[in-house]
Design a protein around this motif. Structure first.
Motif, short mmCIF file in Angstrom:
data_model
loop_
_atom_site.label_atom_id
_atom_site.label_comp_id
_atom_site.label_asym_id
_atom_site.label_seq_id
_atom_site.Cartn_x
_atom_site.Cartn_y
_atom_site.Cartn_z
N GLY A 210 -4.06 7.50 -3.86
CA GLY A 210 -5.30 8.17 -3.50
C GLY A 210 -5.71 7.94 -2.06
O GLY A 210 -6.86 8.19 -1.67
N LEU A 211 -4.75 7.49 -1.21
CA LEU A 211 -5.02 7.22 0.20
C LEU A 211 -4.98 8.51 1.03
O LEU A 211 -4.42 9.53 0.60
CB LEU A 211 -3.98 6.24 0.75
N PRO A 212 -5.54 8.49 2.23
CA PRO A 212 -5.46 9.65 3.12
C PRO A 212 -4.01 10.04 3.39
O PRO A 212 -3.16 9.15 3.62
CB PRO A 212 -6.14 9.17 4.40
N GLN A 213 -3.72 11.32 3.34
CA GLN A 213 -2.40 11.89 3.63
C GLN A 213 -1.35 11.56 2.57
O GLN A 213 -0.18 11.92 2.72
CB GLN A 213 -1.89 11.43 5.01
N GLN A 214 -1.74 10.86 1.52
CA GLN A 214 -0.77 10.47 0.51
C GLN A 214 -0.47 11.65 -0.42
O GLN A 214 -1.35 12.44 -0.75
CB GLN A 214 -1.31 9.28 -0.29
N THR A 215 0.78 11.73 -0.85
CA THR A 215 1.21 12.79 -1.76
C THR A 215 2.01 12.18 -2.90
O THR A 215 2.41 11.00 -2.84
CB THR A 215 2.09 13.82 -1.03
N VAL A 216 2.28 12.98 -3.91
CA VAL A 216 3.14 12.53 -5.01
C VAL A 216 4.51 12.14 -4.47
O VAL A 216 5.08 11.12 -4.86
CB VAL A 216 3.25 13.64 -6.07
N ALA A 217 5.04 12.94 -3.54
CA ALA A 217 6.36 12.65 -2.98
C ALA A 217 6.38 11.35 -2.20
O ALA A 217 7.33 10.56 -2.30
CB ALA A 217 6.80 13.80 -2.07
N CYS B 145 4.40 8.77 -2.68
CA CYS B 145 4.29 7.69 -3.66
C CYS B 145 5.66 7.37 -4.24
O CYS B 145 6.03 6.19 -4.39
CB CYS B 145 3.34 8.08 -4.78
N LEU B 146 6.42 8.39 -4.58
CA LEU B 146 7.76 8.20 -5.16
C LEU B 146 8.69 7.53 -4.16
O LEU B 146 9.47 6.64 -4.52
CB LEU B 146 8.33 9.54 -5.59
N ASP B 147 8.61 7.91 -2.90
CA ASP B 147 9.45 7.31 -1.86
C ASP B 147 9.09 5.83 -1.67
O ASP B 147 9.98 4.99 -1.50
CB ASP B 147 9.27 8.07 -0.55
N GLN C 40 0.83 -1.22 0.00
CA GLN C 40 0.00 0.00 0.00
C GLN C 40 0.86 1.26 0.00
O GLN C 40 0.93 1.98 -0.97
CB GLN C 40 -0.98 0.02 1.18
N SER C 41 1.54 1.56 1.10
CA SER C 41 2.41 2.73 1.18
C SER C 41 3.40 2.51 2.32
O SER C 41 3.04 1.93 3.36
CB SER C 41 1.61 4.00 1.44
N PHE C 42 4.64 2.96 2.13
CA PHE C 42 5.62 2.90 3.21
C PHE C 42 5.67 4.19 4.03
O PHE C 42 6.47 4.30 4.95
CB PHE C 42 7.02 2.60 2.65
N ASP C 43 4.82 5.15 3.69
CA ASP C 43 4.79 6.41 4.42
C ASP C 43 4.10 6.19 5.77
O ASP C 43 2.91 5.85 5.81
CB ASP C 43 4.02 7.45 3.61
N PRO C 44 4.80 6.39 6.91
CA PRO C 44 4.18 6.14 8.22
C PRO C 44 2.98 7.03 8.49
O PRO C 44 2.07 6.63 9.23
CB PRO C 44 5.33 6.41 9.21
N VAL C 45 2.95 8.23 7.92
CA VAL C 45 1.80 9.11 8.10
C VAL C 45 0.56 8.50 7.44
O VAL C 45 -0.53 8.46 8.02
CB VAL C 45 2.08 10.51 7.51
#
Length: 450
Positions: free
Chosen positions: A209-216, A218-220, A168-173
């Motif tokens: 398109g997840l909450p708090q997700q950004t282009v940056a 996604c790239l990370d 899904q995403s590795f962004d902890p936020v």
């Protein structure tokens, strides 16, 4: 990239066309006796595939749109697995012979929520009831947070050769916003365990398109994924439907990003993967050039099913488990949705058929057109219509939509062949919908449903 088109066309509400017609058109008019007749008529004609649905997780991810429930105990899962073994036997008994099987896919929920012993027993039952081919692809969906080393070893022992890991995403936020805390280290450990166990083909599933997700962010996430060298990566658009999935209401004050932001997030993912050497497959899959999905795309053999893009060319799909959907030559068949209702039917030695759809010849015609558009970004309308004995003009249901897409530079039609232009592939569902005779028409060419 065409952000100008993203402003014009909103894909919200359009089908993903993993089947045609979509499951919303299934009805109770297809019964258990129909499914039995379909199975008997198919017996031995060619290989089939199996989809096994496991509707259990240890915790609920708030973004989830699957049919699943949370349990902390092993007993309900073991009881359900016993039902799956019985259903496999019942299907095999109807077929009357050990049907050759070329693909098995365990989906969920979280299939590896089963104990290693329960999973091994289930695979053994499938091999007993069906003739699983030596080169069959056996795939399983995995939550990397919960894959133990014994379970990874069991997967290898059972012949599993493909694993799809939910990232899904590795962004902890973002992870905190969707209630799925999953470190890069947990994912890397799972990948290592799988490869050491002999499960060599690794897929990653991402969402945008997840909450708090950004282009940056996604790239990370893509950069971290690439460190683990998966064979395939999929990137799906998050569907926020709290009216149908009540747990999504736990996502605080979330307004889904507009079509342009979604487009930018996805295209950032896509460009990074293509730059890293992955081949773009359809609208949301990416594969290394040597991978079977990339080869199927190049050779025109790509297919579309309920799991997305596939190179599975089997003649039928047998669905096992609660809410599982199968596809026979005559049409679609779906099991009872709840595990309770499913197990009640199986306990009576009945197939769990609850609804389905009997295909017409027009359905087959439109299904082929839509599948080719979704897979190849092109279709020869003249040739396809000729084979069905139809006028090519009959193919297009929504002429105004096609005219608009042509005027906006999304598609071209030359000598009866429709093609989507480079850079506009993300609008493929809008193109396919123009051929959908079952899609309700709201009268709007440029949908602004969000």
């Amino acid at each position: 990239m065409r952000p100008d088109l993203a402003q014009l066309y909103d894909l919200h509400g359009l089908p993903r066309y993993t089947s045609y017609p979509t499951s919303s058109h299934f009805s109770a008019s297809v019964r258990e006796l129909d499914y039995q007749a379909w199975l008997k008529s198919f017996a031995g004609q060619q290989s089939a595939s199996i989809y096994v649905h496991v509707p259990f997780c240890r915790s609920m991810c708030w973004y989830c749109g699957c049919h699943t429930s949370v349990t902390k105990r092993d007993e309900p899962i073991a009881i359900y697995a016993a039902g799956l073994r019985t259903e496999a036997y019942l299907v095999a008994e109807v077929v009357g012979q050990r049907q050759p099987i070329s693909h098995i896919h365990f989906g969920g929920g979280t299939p590896t929520v089963m104990t290693a012993e329960t999973f091994a027993d289930l695979v053994g039952s499938l091999r007993y009831s069906f003739a699983v081919l030596p080169d069959a692809e056996i795939a399983v969906e995995i939550d990397p947070r919960m894959l133990s080393e014994p379970m990874a070893e069991t997967l290898g022992y059972c012949g599993v050769n493909r694993a799809s890991l939910g990232v899904q995403s590795f962004d902890p936020v973002v992870q905190r916003a969707i209630n799925r805390l999953q470190s890069f280290g947990q994912t890397a450990t799972s990948v290592d365990r799988l490869r050491r166990a002999g499960v060599g083909r690794i897929n990653f599933d991402l969402l945008y398109g997840l909450p708090q997700q950004t282009v940056a962010s996604c790239l990370d996430t893509v950069a971290k994924c690439l460190e683990l060298h998966p064979d395939r990566i999929s990137a799906f658009d998050y569907a926020h439907i709290p009216a149908f999935k009540k747990h999504q209401r736990k996502i605080d004050e979330f307004t889904p990003p507009d079509s342009v932001e979604r487009y930018l997030q996805f295209e950032t993912i896509a460009e990074a993967l293509v730059d890293a050497g992955y081949v773009r497959v359809g609208i949301d899959h990416f594969a290394l050039p040597h991978e079977s999905l990339a080869r199927a795309r190049q050779e025109g053999r790509l297919k579309r099913n309920f799991q997305g893009y596939t190179d599975d060319c089997a003649g039928a799909l047998i669905g096992l488990g609660a809410s599982a959907i199968g596809r026979m030559q005559q049409g679609f068949v779906a099991n009872a949705i709840s595990a309770k209702d499913y197990l009640a039917r199986i306990a009576e030695d009945r197939l769990a058929t609850a609804k389905g759809y009997l295909l017409t010849e027009e359905d087959r015609f439109r299904a082929e057109i839509i599948e080719r558009i979704m897979c190849d970004m092109a279709v020869d309308l003249s040739e396809t219509s000729r084979r069905y004995g139809l006028d090519p003009k009959f193919a297009i249901i929504d002429r105004s939509r096609i005219d608009s897409l042509i005027a906006d530079g999304v598609v071209v039609i030359e000598n009866g062949r429709l093609s989507i232009v480079d850079g506009a592939e993300f609008l493929v569902r809008s193109v396919a919908s123009a051929f959908d005779a079952h899609l309700p028409r709201c009268g709007a060419i440029h949908s602004r449903a969000v």
